[in-house]
Scaffold this motif. Sequence first.
Motif, PDB file in Angstrom:
ATOM      1  N   LEU A 224       0.811  -1.218   0.000  1.00 11.81           N
ATOM      2  CA  LEU A 224       0.000   0.000   0.000  1.00 11.81           C
ATOM      3  C   LEU A 224       0.849   1.275   0.000  1.00 11.81           C
ATOM      4  CD1 LEU A 224      -2.743  -1.132   2.543  1.00 11.81           C
ATOM      5  CD2 LEU A 224      -2.972  -0.934   0.052  1.00 11.81           C
ATOM      6  N   GLU A 225       2.156   1.116   0.099  1.00 10.06           N
ATOM      7  CA  GLU A 225       3.030   2.284   0.198  1.00 10.06           C
ATOM      8  C   GLU A 225       2.886   3.212  -1.011  1.00 10.06           C
ATOM      9  OE1 GLU A 225       6.164   4.721   1.906  1.00 10.06           O
ATOM     10  OE2 GLU A 225       4.725   3.272   2.702  1.00 10.06           O
ATOM     11  N   PHE A 226       2.730   2.652  -2.186  1.00 13.14           N
ATOM     12  CA  PHE A 226       2.674   3.492  -3.384  1.00 13.14           C
ATOM     13  C   PHE A 226       1.482   4.436  -3.355  1.00 13.14           C
ATOM     14  CE2 PHE A 226       1.278   4.195  -7.824  1.00 13.14           C
ATOM     15  CZ  PHE A 226       2.364   4.918  -8.268  1.00 13.14           C
ATOM     16  N   GLN A 227       0.322   3.936  -2.928  1.00 12.43           N
ATOM     17  CA  GLN A 227      -0.847   4.822  -2.922  1.00 12.43           C
ATOM     18  C   GLN A 227      -0.834   5.777  -1.735  1.00 12.43           C
ATOM     19  OE1 GLN A 227      -4.547   2.163  -1.588  1.00 12.43           O
ATOM     20  NE2 GLN A 227      -3.272   1.106  -3.094  1.00 12.43           N
ATOM     21  N   ARG A 228      -0.030   5.485  -0.731  1.00 11.02           N
ATOM     22  CA  ARG A 228       0.088   6.381   0.422  1.00 11.02           C
ATOM     23  C   ARG A 228       1.146   7.462   0.210  1.00 11.02           C
ATOM     24  NH1 ARG A 228       0.168   1.419   4.853  1.00 11.02           N
ATOM     25  NH2 ARG A 228      -2.110   1.129   5.014  1.00 11.02           N
ATOM     26  N   ARG A 229       2.285   7.049  -0.328  1.00  7.36           N
ATOM     27  CA  ARG A 229       3.413   7.973  -0.522  1.00  7.36           C
ATOM     28  C   ARG A 229       4.080   7.652  -1.868  1.00  7.36           C
ATOM     29  NH1 ARG A 229       2.951   7.126   4.980  1.00  7.36           N
ATOM     30  NH2 ARG A 229       3.602   4.951   4.681  1.00  7.36           N
ATOM     31  N   PRO A 230       3.435   8.049  -2.968  1.00  6.23           N
ATOM     32  CA  PRO A 230       3.922   7.623  -4.288  1.00  6.23           C
ATOM     33  C   PRO A 230       5.099   8.429  -4.836  1.00  6.23           C
ATOM     34  CG  PRO A 230       1.968   8.986  -4.554  1.00  6.23           C
ATOM     35  CD  PRO A 230       2.166   8.798  -3.060  1.00  6.23           C
ATOM     36  N   GLU A 231       5.457   9.511  -4.187  1.00  2.73           N
ATOM     37  CA  GLU A 231       6.409  10.428  -4.807  1.00  2.73           C
ATOM     38  C   GLU A 231       7.742   9.793  -5.194  1.00  2.73           C
ATOM     39  OE1 GLU A 231       4.678  11.088  -2.052  1.00  2.73           O
ATOM     40  OE2 GLU A 231       3.272  12.614  -2.775  1.00  2.73           O
ATOM     41  N   PRO A 232       8.390   8.972  -4.318  1.00  2.00           N
ATOM     42  CA  PRO A 232       9.684   8.409  -4.739  1.00  2.00           C
ATOM     43  C   PRO A 232       9.579   7.512  -5.976  1.00  2.00           C
ATOM     44  CG  PRO A 232       9.390   8.204  -2.364  1.00  2.00           C
ATOM     45  CD  PRO A 232       8.072   8.634  -2.919  1.00  2.00           C
TER      46      PRO A 232
END
Length: 304
Positions: free
Chosen positions: A287-295
């Motif tokens: 779920l990291e991408f939809q929470r903090r996708p910037e990197p």
Amino acid sequence: MSDQMSHLLDRIAAGFSHPPRSPVLHSPREVGLDFEDVTFPSHDGVPLEGWFLPAPGSTKLVIANHPMGFTRAGLPTHLEPWHSAWAASGNGFEVDFVPDYRILHDAGYHVLAYDLRNHGLSGAANGGISSSGLFEARDVVGALTYVRHRPDTRDATIGLFSRCLGASSTFAAMTQFPQAFEGVRCLVAPQPVTARVIMERRLALLDAADRLNDLEQLIIRSTGIDFARRSPQEWARHVRVPTFLYQVRDDILTDPDDVQTMYDNIPVTDKKLHWIDGTTARWDGYLEFQRRPEPMLDWFATYL
């Protein structure tokens, strides 16, 4: 070996060797995206089912590959029987991948998301077994071939978003079919994992770590494939594109040294390893991408 332990090992081996299919419970329609239901053959002809999400006017495309037991839509781990299978490891909550595709679309990318063989709505193959990437590699190549032949994407630059089994399958495909990756610009690979490592950790959680060899023999009996042949650490040596790996550092289902070794083995200078802290749940990594996708979006933007 006690009957109870024997039954436990049989159940774990069966679930690993022939993972039960989970349903495609979500749709891009839920986040307001236009999409096309598509089907295309794997490299060896297995019919694969997916979604193509167009970004009109774009010349860039991302292919999404999913984890083991999941589908292109995620995994309904809040529902039975998946909840009982995963809640003990802290992963009893749903993973919905559709928001990922909204983010990629809004960033200007066409997206192809599809189900690997023996998953979701794609075809059965190889006796229904999971091979940790050995055979699923052919699906990654089939997806590349498909987008290179679509009139609206054949000239697009291509990036890969390959999660867990999808990442291992991509590494395996780069090993088996290096020519298929000519022109692929980059790879974002969340949480690849070595089969031996994750099975050892699962047994340790059950106070059965000393039964790993017994479990491997059951898996060999079901699939004909031992742990040594399921080696994304070795396949990583064949990665030739800029690669961004990320992983929950304290994921209780794996060991950080596993992903670190894969990263170290990737023989390119343009690579990055990003650790996710503050959780022990593997699903938080998905779920990291939809929470903090910037990197990850920065990585795609840099190379696509």
